[in-house]
Design an enzyme around this catalytic site. Structure first.
Site, short mmCIF file in Angstrom:
data_model
loop_
_atom_site.label_atom_id
_atom_site.label_comp_id
_atom_site.label_asym_id
_atom_site.label_seq_id
_atom_site.Cartn_x
_atom_site.Cartn_y
_atom_site.Cartn_z
N HIS A 165 -14.33 6.98 50.11
CA HIS A 165 -14.10 8.26 49.45
C HIS A 165 -13.55 8.07 48.04
O HIS A 165 -14.07 8.63 47.07
CB HIS A 165 -13.11 9.09 50.27
CG HIS A 165 -12.67 10.37 49.63
ND1 HIS A 165 -13.16 11.60 49.98
CD2 HIS A 165 -11.76 10.61 48.65
CE1 HIS A 165 -12.61 12.54 49.24
NE2 HIS A 165 -11.74 11.97 48.43
N GLU A 166 -12.50 7.29 47.93
CA GLU A 166 -11.86 7.14 46.62
C GLU A 166 -12.77 6.45 45.61
O GLU A 166 -12.72 6.75 44.42
CB GLU A 166 -10.52 6.39 46.76
CG GLU A 166 -9.46 7.15 47.54
CD GLU A 166 -9.21 8.55 46.99
OE1 GLU A 166 -9.41 8.79 45.78
OE2 GLU A 166 -8.83 9.42 47.79
N HIS A 204 -14.86 8.82 43.60
CA HIS A 204 -14.21 9.27 42.36
C HIS A 204 -14.33 8.22 41.27
O HIS A 204 -14.61 8.53 40.11
CB HIS A 204 -12.72 9.54 42.61
CG HIS A 204 -12.43 10.78 43.38
ND1 HIS A 204 -12.86 12.02 43.00
CD2 HIS A 204 -11.71 10.97 44.52
CE1 HIS A 204 -12.42 12.92 43.86
NE2 HIS A 204 -11.73 12.30 44.79
N HIS A 248 -17.63 8.22 39.70
CA HIS A 248 -17.76 9.39 38.81
C HIS A 248 -17.18 9.06 37.43
O HIS A 248 -17.75 9.44 36.40
CB HIS A 248 -17.01 10.56 39.45
CG HIS A 248 -17.40 11.91 38.93
ND1 HIS A 248 -16.79 13.07 39.35
CD2 HIS A 248 -18.32 12.30 38.01
CE1 HIS A 248 -17.34 14.10 38.73
NE2 HIS A 248 -18.26 13.66 37.91
#
Length: 712
Positions: free
Chosen positions: A501-502, A505, A508
Site C-alpha cells: 500500500h505505502e 504512494h 505516485h
C-alpha cells in the site's frame, strides 16, 4: 489502518503551499543579513544538498541547525514574495505565479527535513521546536494569503486565464482558490479573526500530536509473569522482553499500535490481559486530548462560518472530488448497514467458538481477535504462526514488492549504502527505468521505535518538478515490531499488504512528471491520493508475485499450495469487522466536523456514542478503528473531514484493478498505461479525467463490494 501522506502542521506541501510569507517592505540591511545567513557553511540546511537529487545530508545535520534555518528561510521568503508583490510591471503568469513557484527554497528545505524527521525520530528538542515554529509558520502562511495587494495580482491573472495553456490555467486556478479559501476576500476584521483562529488551530494540532506521542511511551502494559503470555511464540515473547530491557524495566513490555485494535490480542489466551490491553488502547490520551479535540472542532466550525460555509466538512469537501458532505454521507450510510450485518454474522461464529471452548460470556471487543482467529483456523485450517515464516521482510520487499514493480513498470532498485540515513535501520535505494535512466530516491523505514509516530505513511524530502529541475526523493514508513537481535523479521499478511500500500504512494511521487511543484506528485485531493496506494495493495496476492516472495525464511521453500490457497480463500475473512470499524471512524470524523459554529461539546465519549448511533453503526463488539482522542488523521494529520477518502478511493482502486485483470493483469502494457495516465499526472488536470483517460469510464462500486466480500 494505513496512514499515508503526512499533512501535519506545515510539513506536507511546501513550495509556496504551506510556507508563505509576510508581504512587507524590507530594508536593504535585512536583505543583506538574510543573504549572509543563507550562505553560511556551518549550517547544512542553508544550501542545497550536494548528494544525489538533493537527498538530505542526515549525517551532517544537528538540532542546532533548525531554528536559524527556519529564521533565514522565512526572511528569504519574505524578500522573494515582496519582490513579486511590489513589482511595478503588469501582473503576468511568469512574474507572479511562476515567481511564487520558485520562491521559498530554503524554507521548503528546512521544513521538509524537520517535519519529516519529527514524525520518525521525535524527542524533546523536536517537540519544542515544533511547538515554537507552528504558530510562526501559520502566521507566515496567513500573511501571504490574506494580503490584498498580492491577491489583486492573482485575481488579475485569474480573470485572463483563458489565454493560458491548460496546465498553466490549472496552476492559476489552484492559487486563486487557495487565496479565496484562506480568506483573501474577507473584511479586515474577519481576516484578523481568521489569523487568530489559525494560530490556535496550529498550536492545538501540535499539542494533540505531542500528547499522542507521549501516550505511546506512557500507555504501555508491563507483564511480570511470563505465563500470562500464553499463546505468543517464543520469538514474540523475546521481542517483548527486549522491549522491556530497552526501557530499563524487568518483564515483558507491550506497546500499543495506533489503532484501537491491537494485533497481539489475536494470540493472547489470557482474557484479563486482553481486556487490560484493549482498555489501555481504547481510552488512551482521553484526558490530555479530549479538551484539545473539542476546541479544534469548535474552532474549525467557526473558521468555516467566516469563510461562508455551514460547517468545516462543507469547507473541506468543496475542493475535493466529493464536493459536498452529503455525497460522503451517502456512500458511508449506504455501506454501513451492509457492513454491520456482515459483522453480526461474523459475531455469531465468534460466539459459537467461545461456547465451543467451554466459555459462557458475550463477545467483547477484546475477545474478537482471539476467537475470530480460532474461527479462521477452523474454517480455513489456517494458523498465523504457520504463515509468518513465509513472509520475511527482506524477501517480501525485494522478491515481492520490487519484483512486482519491475514486472508492471520496468523499474529496478539499487541499494545506495553510500547515502546517509537518519536512523540505522533505514535503507536507501535509487530507482531506475528499464533504459537505465534514474527516476529518483526511495527510503524505507520499517520498524517501530520510541519517538516514531504510529501507523504507516509516505512523504517526500524533495518533490519532483521540471521547473526547478528536481527529481523526487520519497520515503515509506511502517511500524513493524523489531525482532530481538539475530531473529528474522516475520510479517503478518496485513503487514505485507501495508508495505505494498505505502509503496503505491511512493510510486505516485516517484513517477510524477509535472512542471510545477505545487501540482506535482501526491499533491492531489485527499479523496484521490489514496487511490494509487490502495490499487497497489492487491499485487501482493497476484499469483505470480506471491509465488515469487512467499518462501520460508529458513529453507527457501515456496509456501505450500494448500497453505497458499487457504490464505487466499481467507482474504475476505472478517471483512464485516474491518469495514465496520473503518466506517465508524469515518463517520465520527464527519460528525465532529459537521457541527455548526457555536456548538458547545462537553463530553467526548457521549458525542462519539450519539454519532455512531445516528448512523446505525454503534455495534459494541466492533469499536471504531480510531476513537477521537487518538484519531490523528482527523485532529493532527491533515485528514479532517477527509478520512472517508480511503473508502472513496477504494472504489477507484478496486475498479482499476478489475480492469487490469480483464486486460492481462501484471504486465507492462497495463503498468505503462497506469503510470502515464494516472501516476505521472500529479494534479495537473481534473482528477476524474485522469481516471477516464485510463479506464474509459467512471468507476462503479461492484468491484469494491467484491473486494471486501460484502457481496457474499
Amino acid at each position: 489502518m494505513r496512514i499515508s501522506i503526512i499533512a501535519a502542521a506545515v510539513g506536507a506541501t511546501l513550495v509556496l503551499g504551506a510556507c508563505s510569507t509576510n508581504v512587507v517592505n524590507h530594508q536593504q540591511t535585512n536583505t543583506e543579513q538574510a543573504k549572509a545567513m543563507a550562505t553560511s557553511t556551518s549550517n547544512v540546511l542553508f544550501n542545497k544538498s550536494s548528494l544525489t537529487y538533493q537527498a538530505p545530508q542526515f549525517d551532517k545535520l544537528t538540532m542546532a541547525d533548525y531554528e536559524p534555518a527556519f529564521a533565514a528561510g522565512i526572511e528569504q521568503h519574505n524578500i522573494e514574495i515582496a519582490s513579486i508583490t511590489d513589482n511595478p510591471a503588469t501582473p503576468t503568469f511568469d512574474n507572479t505565479i511562476v515567481a511564487m513557484e520558485k520562491s521559498g527554497a530554503l524554507l521548503t528545505r528546512v521544513s521538509k527535513v524537520f517535519y519529516n524527521l519529527s514524525s520518525v525520530i521525535s524527542n524533546d528538542d523536536y517537540q519544542r521546536i515544533e511547538a515554537q515554529m507552528g504558530p510562526k509558520l501559520t502566521a507566515h502562511d496567513d500573511n501571504i494569503y490574506l494580503d490584498a495587494k498580492l491577491f489583486a495580482r492573482i485575481q488579475s491573472i485569474y480573470s485572463d486565464k483563458a489565454s493560458l495553456n491548460s496546465i498553466d490555467q490549472r496552476l492559476v486556478e489552484h492559487y486563486y482558490q487557495k487565496f479565496v479559501r484562506a480568506g483573501a476576500k474577507l473584511s479586515d476584521a474577519d481576516k484578523a479573526t481568521v489569523r487568530e483562529i489559525n494560530g490556535q488551530l496550529s498550536s492545538l494540532a501540535t499539542e494533540f500530536s505531542q500528547n499522542l506521542l507521549k501516550s505511546f511511551k506512557q500507555d504501555t502494559i508491563l507483564v511480570a509473569d511470563k505465563s500470562q503470555l500464553r499463546g505468543l511464540s517464543d520469538a514474540e515473547i523475546a521481542t517483548l522482553a527486549s522491549a522491556a530491557k530497552e526501557a530499563g524495566k524487568d518483564g515483558y513490555l507491550i506497546t500499543l499500535v495506533n489503532t484501537t485494535r491491537q494485533p497481539i490480542l489475536g494470540s493472547l489466551a489470557n482474557r484479563d490481559l486482553r481486556k487490560k490491553i484493549w482498555q489501555a488502547s481504547a481510552h488512551r490520551a482521553m484526558a490530555s486530548n479530549g479538551p484539545v479535540l473539542i476546541k479544534l472542532a469548535e474552532l474549525r466550525a467557526q473558521k468555516a462560518q467566516l469563510l461562508g460555509y455551514p460547517t468545516w466538512a462543507a469547507y473541506v469537501t468543496a475542493d475535493q472530488m466529493a464536493k459536498t458532505p452529503a455525497a460522503v454521507y451517502e456512500i458511508l450510510d449506504d455501506l454501513a448497514p451492509k457492513a454491520v450485518a456482515k459483522a453480526q454474522t461474523e459475531a455469531q461464529a465468534v460466539q459459537q467458538q467461545i461456547k465451543a471452548d467451554g466459555k459462557n460470556f458475550a463477545v467483547q471487543p477484546w475477545d474478537w481477535a482471539f476467537y475470530s482467529e480460532k474461527v479462521r483456523k477452523a474454517k480455513y485450517d489456517l494458523d498465523e504462526s504457520t504463515i509468518k515464516p513465509y513472509f520475511e521482510l527482506e524477501r517480501v520487499l525485494n522478491d515481492g514488492l520490487f519484483f512486482a514493480m519491475q514486472k508492471l513498470y520496468g523499474i529496478t532498485f539499487k541499494a545506495r549504502e553510500d547515502l546517509p540515513v537518519y536512523q540505522e535501520d533505514v535503507q536507501a535505494f535509487e530507482v531506475f527505468n528499464e533504459d537505465g535512466s534514474s527516476i529518483g530516491l526511495f527510503y524505507f523505514d520499517p520498524y517501530a521505535r520510541e519517538g516514531k509516530g504510529g501507523g504507516a505513511w509516505m512523504d517526500e524530502f524533495v518533490t519532483q518538478s521540471d521547473l526547478l529541475g528536481q527529481k523526487p526523493v520519497v520515503y515509506n514508513v511502517l511500524n513493524i515490531p523489531k525482532p530481538a537481535a539475530g531473529q528474522p523479521t516475520l510479517l503478518t499478511f496485513d503487514e505485507v499488504t501495508t508495505l505494498f500500500h505505502e509503496f503505491g504512494h511512493a510510486a505516485h511521487g516517484l513517477f510524477s512528471q509535472v512542471k510545477y511543484p505545487t501540482l506535482a506528485g501526491t499533491s492531489t485531493a485527499r479523496d484521490f491520493v489514496e487511490f494509487p496506494s490502495q490499487f497497489n495493495e492487491d499485487w501482493d496476492i497476484d499469483p505470480e508475485v506471491i509465488a515469487h516472495y512467499a518462501k520460508h525464511y529458513q529453507t527457501g521453500e515456496a509456501i505450500p499450495n494448500d497453505l497458499l490457497e487457504k490464505l487466499l480463500a481467507a482474504h475476505h475473512f472478517n471483512q464485516g469487522f474491518d469495514t465496520t470499524e473503518y466506517l465508524a471512524s469515518a463517520l465520527l470524523d464527519m460528525e465532529w466536523h459537521s457541527i455548526p459554529a457555536g456548538t458547545k461539546i462537553t463530553d467526548v465519549a457521549d458525542f462519539e456514542q450519539k454519532a455512531l448511533a445516528k448512523h446505525g453503526i454503534d455495534y459494541a463488539p466492533v469499536p471504531p478503528r480510531y476513537k477521537s482522542a487518538y484519531f490523528s488523521h482527523a485532529f493532527a494529520g491533515g485528514y479532517s473531514a477527509g478520512y472517508y477518502a480511503y473508502l472513496w478511493t477504494e472504489v477507484f482502486a478496486a475498479d482499476a484493478f478489475a480492469y487490469m485483470a480483464e486486460h492481462g493483469g501484471l504486465n507492462r502494457d497495463n503498468g505503462d498505461k497506469f503510470r502515464s495516465r494516472v501516476l505521472s499526472m500529479g494534479n495537473s488536470q481534473d482528477l476524474m479525467q485522469d481516471y477516464l483517460d485510463f479506464r474509459g469510464s467512471k468507476p462503479s462500486t461492484d468491484a469494491l463490494l467484491k473486494r471486501r466480500g460484502l457481496d457474499e
